[in-house]
Design an enzyme around this catalytic site. Sequence first.
Site, PDB file in Angstrom:
ATOM      1  N   HIS A 134     -79.909 -20.085  21.610  1.00 53.78           N
ATOM      2  CA  HIS A 134     -79.468 -20.967  22.523  1.00 53.78           C
ATOM      3  C   HIS A 134     -78.239 -21.675  21.844  1.00 53.78           C
ATOM      4  O   HIS A 134     -77.720 -22.836  22.477  1.00 53.78           O
ATOM      5  CB  HIS A 134     -80.523 -21.850  23.192  1.00 53.78           C
ATOM      6  CG  HIS A 134     -80.166 -22.128  24.410  1.00 53.78           C
ATOM      7  ND1 HIS A 134     -79.877 -23.315  24.968  1.00 53.78           N
ATOM      8  CD2 HIS A 134     -80.433 -21.404  25.525  1.00 53.78           C
ATOM      9  CE1 HIS A 134     -79.771 -23.408  26.188  1.00 53.78           C
ATOM     10  NE2 HIS A 134     -80.009 -22.388  26.774  1.00 53.78           N
ATOM     11  N   ASP A 165     -71.010 -26.118  35.169  1.00 48.71           N
ATOM     12  CA  ASP A 165     -71.540 -26.150  33.833  1.00 48.71           C
ATOM     13  C   ASP A 165     -70.476 -27.415  33.104  1.00 48.71           C
ATOM     14  O   ASP A 165     -69.503 -27.461  33.971  1.00 48.71           O
ATOM     15  CB  ASP A 165     -71.619 -24.671  32.849  1.00 48.71           C
ATOM     16  CG  ASP A 165     -72.653 -25.068  31.539  1.00 48.71           C
ATOM     17  OD1 ASP A 165     -72.364 -25.875  30.954  1.00 48.71           O
ATOM     18  OD2 ASP A 165     -73.533 -24.295  31.639  1.00 48.71           O
ATOM     19  N   HIS A 355     -75.910 -26.295  35.993  1.00 48.37           N
ATOM     20  CA  HIS A 355     -76.696 -25.916  34.484  1.00 48.37           C
ATOM     21  C   HIS A 355     -75.826 -26.900  33.488  1.00 48.37           C
ATOM     22  O   HIS A 355     -75.774 -26.509  32.317  1.00 48.37           O
ATOM     23  CB  HIS A 355     -76.094 -24.649  34.306  1.00 48.37           C
ATOM     24  CG  HIS A 355     -76.832 -23.822  33.033  1.00 48.37           C
ATOM     25  ND1 HIS A 355     -76.331 -23.592  32.087  1.00 48.37           N
ATOM     26  CD2 HIS A 355     -78.100 -23.583  33.047  1.00 48.37           C
ATOM     27  CE1 HIS A 355     -77.028 -22.963  31.081  1.00 48.37           C
ATOM     28  NE2 HIS A 355     -78.251 -23.237  31.610  1.00 48.37           N
ATOM     29  N   GLU A 383     -80.532 -24.285  18.687  1.00 47.51           N
ATOM     30  CA  GLU A 383     -79.578 -24.985  19.374  1.00 47.51           C
ATOM     31  C   GLU A 383     -78.627 -25.539  18.614  1.00 47.51           C
ATOM     32  O   GLU A 383     -78.566 -25.441  17.435  1.00 47.51           O
ATOM     33  CB  GLU A 383     -80.275 -26.171  20.240  1.00 47.51           C
ATOM     34  CG  GLU A 383     -81.647 -25.691  20.982  1.00 47.51           C
ATOM     35  CD  GLU A 383     -81.004 -25.416  22.347  1.00 47.51           C
ATOM     36  OE1 GLU A 383     -79.776 -25.294  22.715  1.00 47.51           O
ATOM     37  OE2 GLU A 383     -81.926 -25.201  23.298  1.00 47.51           O
TER      38      GLU A 383
END
Length: 449
Positions: A134, A165, A355, A383
């Site tokens: 991610h 986003d 998102h 992440e």
Amino acid sequence: MPLAHHYRTLLHRLPSLAVNADQIQILYSAQSFKQRLLELIAAAQQRIYLVALYLQDDAAGREILTALYEAKQAAPELDICLFVDFHRAQRGLIGQKGQGGNHKMYQEFAERYAEQINIYGVPVKGREILGVLHLKGFVFDNTLLYSGASLNDIYLHQEERYRFDRYHQFSDAELADTMVDYMTRLFMQNPAVPSLLESAIPSARQLRGVIRQFKPQMKRTQYQFANEERQAGQVAVTPLAGLGKRGNRLNRMIRTVLRSSEQQLFICTPYFNLPKPLAKDVRTLLKKGVSVTLVIGDKTANDFYIPPDEPFRTIGGLPYLYETNLRRFARAHQTAIYQGKLNIMLWRHERNSYHLKGIFVDDDLAIITGNNLNPRAWGLDLENGLLLQDPEQLLQPSFAAEKNNILEHCQRIEHFSEIEEMTDYPLPVQKLLKRVQRTRANVLLKRLL
């Protein structure tokens, strides 16, 4: 607040890169994000390094991949690498039967062109449900384009619908070098990270041993750079990565940023399922009188929402699970809502989806990240994120404009009863949620979602 000052001191001690404020630019729409992607691909002269959850086999994905290959044909010396999640690349979209994996498109393109680009599959865990790649960040020469978006039709507003986003561009050689160095050290030449262009890609089972060895490497590896003292006109930028609950420097930084709030906290998350530590921090800040704004996608703006007039699938229950979490939270904090200290803003715009991720604290701290701020991001996925410390508030006008852009299609919840409850849901959803509660599967789901 003395305690908030303590946490700010911890943030000041983090190593950082000094980036000129005028080299940080914000884009405001999926269409402008796609346009900038194509412009940067066409203009690149030395390198293009892209990392994303996936590049989809659809019109937008093919357009981006075509642009990458055409750039490589025009300049064979151009170093192009694409890193996507190993598992996600080899399956179709959830609920779309008969759809092949994106790796087939990658191999088709490789056969078509003489000059090749590199496409790698990164397996964070042995199974996709247990964790995915991610990481975010697209590097073009000395420019970093950072967004939580992946690359497909809806993220790039290829057709009528878009997935909203955040999009930020940093024109800084040191930051770009740092992002590329991390990808190179962690992924390149790693036996756990195969090329997706090979006709026989090794299976997760075949890679099980090296994936097991790869996991501690991912936990250990951080961005490496020489600390730079911020000067007037500059912003301190700290890139961080993290995997797992223990020793996760990204998670630790996110909590420290929240606890450094003195006046205002502004959080964007698409799925309301905060990890317990973050939920605790938010409750503590509300008690201290900090103004907290949560910008969340309405259930109809969720990736997995299925309109009631369409055939229901189990995956369509997820938006309702998130909404039940939100209603419970709003009910517990109704007094703060009345007082104006808690602002729950629901984003909804026609048939589009939401998102956004990220955090703003007061007018001088911001986190730009693809982290969903949920238990899955907190403990399972690999992440990353960028901490921006801006004591001169040089970016405050830009971030204010970004917040206004985010809030344009939002409605404030005045009372928890405005949020639907289970009895309001379609019957298939009610049956699913009751079954989940009866089997206590909701406890497990909260960790995985």
